[in-house]
Write a protein that holds these residues in place. Structure first.
Motif, PDB file in Angstrom:
ATOM      1  N   LEU A   2       0.577  -1.554  -0.287  1.00  0.00           N
ATOM      2  CA  LEU A   2       0.117  -0.168  -0.213  1.00  0.00           C
ATOM      3  C   LEU A   2       0.634   1.247  -0.114  1.00  0.00           C
ATOM      4  N   SER A   3      -0.396   2.565  -0.736  1.00  0.00           N
ATOM      5  CA  SER A   3       1.073   3.742  -0.641  1.00  0.00           C
ATOM      6  C   SER A   3       0.965   4.219   0.582  1.00  0.00           C
ATOM      7  N   THR A   4       1.939   4.975   1.415  1.00  0.00           N
ATOM      8  CA  THR A   4       2.010   5.423   2.179  1.00  0.00           C
ATOM      9  C   THR A   4       1.929   6.817   1.698  1.00  0.00           C
ATOM     10  N   ARG A  91     -16.097 -13.295   6.978  1.00  0.00           N
ATOM     11  CA  ARG A  91     -15.285 -13.840   7.283  1.00  0.00           C
ATOM     12  C   ARG A  91     -14.770 -13.843   6.984  1.00  0.00           C
ATOM     13  N   LEU A  92     -13.769 -13.176   5.811  1.00  0.00           N
ATOM     14  CA  LEU A  92     -12.727 -12.224   4.557  1.00  0.00           C
ATOM     15  C   LEU A  92     -12.913 -13.506   3.614  1.00  0.00           C
ATOM     16  N   ARG A  93     -13.868 -14.527   3.438  1.00  0.00           N
ATOM     17  CA  ARG A  93     -13.819 -15.722   2.588  1.00  0.00           C
ATOM     18  C   ARG A  93     -14.953 -15.154   1.457  1.00  0.00           C
ATOM     19  N   GLU A  94     -14.481 -15.335  -0.174  1.00  0.00           N
ATOM     20  CA  GLU A  94     -15.711 -15.133  -1.320  1.00  0.00           C
ATOM     21  C   GLU A  94     -15.896 -13.206  -0.847  1.00  0.00           C
ATOM     22  N   PHE A  95     -14.958 -12.661  -0.420  1.00  0.00           N
ATOM     23  CA  PHE A  95     -15.135 -11.002  -0.551  1.00  0.00           C
ATOM     24  C   PHE A  95     -15.029 -10.657  -1.771  1.00  0.00           C
ATOM     25  N   ASP A  96     -14.182 -11.133  -3.184  1.00  0.00           N
ATOM     26  CA  ASP A  96     -14.264 -10.143  -4.237  1.00  0.00           C
ATOM     27  C   ASP A  96     -14.975  -9.227  -4.783  1.00  0.00           C
ATOM     28  N   TYR A 127      -7.042 -15.711  14.756  1.00  0.00           N
ATOM     29  CA  TYR A 127      -6.101 -15.035  13.150  1.00  0.00           C
ATOM     30  C   TYR A 127      -5.972 -16.579  12.382  1.00  0.00           C
ATOM     31  N   ASP A 128      -5.628 -15.910  11.054  1.00  0.00           N
ATOM     32  CA  ASP A 128      -5.702 -16.402  10.136  1.00  0.00           C
ATOM     33  C   ASP A 128      -5.153 -16.255   9.366  1.00  0.00           C
ATOM     34  N   SER A 129      -3.300 -16.574   9.611  1.00  0.00           N
ATOM     35  CA  SER A 129      -2.481 -15.728   8.170  1.00  0.00           C
ATOM     36  C   SER A 129      -2.618 -15.896   7.197  1.00  0.00           C
ATOM     37  N   ALA A 130      -3.233 -17.156   6.207  1.00  0.00           N
ATOM     38  CA  ALA A 130      -3.547 -17.167   4.676  1.00  0.00           C
ATOM     39  C   ALA A 130      -4.615 -16.216   4.450  1.00  0.00           C
ATOM     40  N   LEU A 131      -5.568 -16.186   5.154  1.00  0.00           N
ATOM     41  CA  LEU A 131      -7.125 -15.668   4.583  1.00  0.00           C
ATOM     42  C   LEU A 131      -7.034 -13.832   5.407  1.00  0.00           C
ATOM     43  N   LEU A 132      -6.455 -13.397   5.718  1.00  0.00           N
ATOM     44  CA  LEU A 132      -5.875 -12.094   6.448  1.00  0.00           C
ATOM     45  C   LEU A 132      -4.988 -11.332   5.575  1.00  0.00           C
ATOM     46  N   ASP A 133      -3.784 -12.317   4.849  1.00  0.00           N
ATOM     47  CA  ASP A 133      -3.121 -11.797   3.811  1.00  0.00           C
ATOM     48  C   ASP A 133      -4.081 -11.654   2.185  1.00  0.00           C
ATOM     49  N   ARG A 134      -4.559 -12.703   2.143  1.00  0.00           N
ATOM     50  CA  ARG A 134      -5.178 -12.425   0.827  1.00  0.00           C
ATOM     51  C   ARG A 134      -6.059 -11.078   1.032  1.00  0.00           C
ATOM     52  N   PHE A 135      -6.898 -10.959   2.472  1.00  0.00           N
ATOM     53  CA  PHE A 135      -7.543 -10.072   2.425  1.00  0.00           C
ATOM     54  C   PHE A 135      -6.676  -8.320   2.063  1.00  0.00           C
ATOM     55  N   ILE A 136      -5.446  -8.368   3.588  1.00  0.00           N
ATOM     56  CA  ILE A 136      -5.162  -6.853   3.128  1.00  0.00           C
ATOM     57  C   ILE A 136      -4.849  -7.239   1.799  1.00  0.00           C
ATOM     58  N   GLY A 137      -3.723  -7.624   1.286  1.00  0.00           N
ATOM     59  CA  GLY A 137      -3.655  -7.703  -0.837  1.00  0.00           C
ATOM     60  C   GLY A 137      -4.493  -7.519  -1.147  1.00  0.00           C
ATOM     61  N   ALA A 138      -6.039  -7.622  -1.702  1.00  0.00           N
ATOM     62  CA  ALA A 138      -6.821  -6.757  -2.148  1.00  0.00           C
ATOM     63  C   ALA A 138      -7.211  -5.748  -1.980  1.00  0.00           C
ATOM     64  N   LEU A 139      -7.331  -5.225  -0.890  1.00  0.00           N
ATOM     65  CA  LEU A 139      -7.145  -3.656  -0.260  1.00  0.00           C
ATOM     66  C   LEU A 139      -6.548  -2.751  -1.280  1.00  0.00           C
ATOM     67  N   PRO A 140      -7.357  -1.986  -2.207  1.00  0.00           N
ATOM     68  CA  PRO A 140      -6.849  -0.483  -2.820  1.00  0.00           C
ATOM     69  C   PRO A 140      -6.211   0.542  -2.462  1.00  0.00           C
ATOM     70  N   ALA A 141      -5.049   0.794  -2.489  1.00  0.00           N
ATOM     71  CA  ALA A 141      -4.127   1.035  -2.253  1.00  0.00           C
ATOM     72  C   ALA A 141      -4.431   2.751  -2.288  1.00  0.00           C
ATOM     73  N   SER A 142      -5.105   3.004  -3.463  1.00  0.00           N
ATOM     74  CA  SER A 142      -5.534   4.642  -4.127  1.00  0.00           C
ATOM     75  C   SER A 142      -6.955   4.286  -4.934  1.00  0.00           C
ATOM     76  N   ARG A 143      -7.142   6.304  -5.230  1.00  0.00           N
ATOM     77  CA  ARG A 143      -8.573   5.788  -5.679  1.00  0.00           C
ATOM     78  C   ARG A 143      -8.605   4.813  -6.674  1.00  0.00           C
ATOM     79  N   ALA A 144      -7.483   5.243  -7.552  1.00  0.00           N
ATOM     80  CA  ALA A 144      -7.222   4.594  -8.917  1.00  0.00           C
ATOM     81  C   ALA A 144      -7.561   3.421  -8.840  1.00  0.00           C
ATOM     82  N   GLN A 145      -7.016   2.470  -8.015  1.00  0.00           N
ATOM     83  CA  GLN A 145      -7.469   1.235  -7.499  1.00  0.00           C
ATOM     84  C   GLN A 145      -8.263   1.189  -6.891  1.00  0.00           C
TER      85      GLN A 145
END
Length: 284
Positions: A2-4, A91-96, A127-145
């Motif tokens: 994510l952009s700072t 619960r962070l599954r099938e969230f796309d 805590y579930d590292s795989a679920l959380l990592d996938r969700f956090i990785g999908a969060l848009p870092a900018s308005r364009a994203q």
């Protein structure tokens, strides 16, 4: 990653309330005779930010986002609570599709008044590292994203989507956790957040849930739910001084700080927020 936030000005502290539509606040915080439609402008004139929580319960209409933006002064900031459909039901599954729908609902129409997006996980979510990592990785870092993500919305948003980009500013995210397993894996959890620049919310919950105070982003985010009684008790002068010092600590190291009072049950939140605002420099 994510952009700072591009640092065009000194770090700032934003203080406010979680939501503003509470019938019990009428005649206690809101003056007698104030129209319900004027409650947001009244609250915004006394806060430097508000946590918009209606989006947690359901998708909002583009007209609502536009109305909220127009109801507050320039320079005001809304933090926006992400949908419980994603965090509590899916619960962070099938969230796309739900995530795309959220950003297609008009969130971006807040323009420069869009602050961090808050994601609150339920107390039953360990805590579930795989679920959380996938969700956090999908969060848009900018308005364009976020706009590209919103364009993938499903048929539920057909004919009601709104996701104009405007300037391509960064979008910040913060996550509040409530399961004790996050404390047991705090180093791993903090590393996961830091790798994406997502803030770990400091939650004051009268001892009910974990209180994790770790720096994982270029900003800090605190939610004050009540020091002695969840959602009810207020903060005395000594407690407010401690939170003011917490905010100053982040400002001194170049981080913005956001603090929101959620102790609304006995109408303490707006008064505690205003008392804390008086202890700290105002934005700008």
């Amino acid at each position: 990653m994510l952009s700072t936030r591009e640092r065009a000005q000194p770090p700032e502290v934003r203080i406010g309330i979680s939501g503003w539509v509470y019938p019990r606040w009428r005649r206690a915080f809101y003056p007698p005779g104030l129209r319900h439609a004027d409650e947001l402008p009244y609250a915004a004139a006394r806060m430097t930010a508000i946590e918009l929580n209606g989006s947690f319960y359901s998708l909002q209409r583009p007209s609502s986002w536009a109305r909220w933006r127009a109801s507050v002064p320039d320079g005001f900031i809304f933090a926006v609570k992400g949908p419980r459909f994603i965090t509590h039901i899916k619960r962070l599954r099938e969230f796309d599709a739900p995530l795309a729908n959220f950003f297609a609902s008009g969130v971006l129409d807040l323009g420069p008044k869009l602050g961090p997006v808050l994601w609150q996980l339920p107390p039953t979510f360990p805590y579930d590292s795989a679920l959380l990592d996938r969700f956090i990785g999908a969060l848009p870092a900018s308005r364009a994203q976020a706009a590209r993500l919103a364009a993938r919305h499903d048929e539920r948003m057909r004919g009601r989507a709104s996701f104009s980009v405007g300037d391509d500013a960064p979008i910040r995210h913060a996550i509040e956790v409530r399961h004790p397993s996050f404390e047991a894996t705090i180093d791993e959890w903090a590393d996961l957040l830091a790798a994406r620049g997502v803030a770990s919310v400091v939650a004051d919950t009268a001892g009910r849930y974990p209180r994790i105070d770790r720096v994982t982003a270029d900003f800090a985010y605190a939610r004050l739910h009540g020091e002695e009684e969840l959602y009810a008790s207020g903060y005395d002068a000594e407690s407010l001084d401690r939170w003011a010092e917490w905010a100053r600590g982040h400002l001194s190291t170049g981080r913005d700080a956001y603090l929101f009072f959620d102790n609304d049950a006995k109408v303490r939140a707006p008064f505690d927020a205003m008392a804390l605002i008086e202890r700290l420099p105002r934005p700008g």
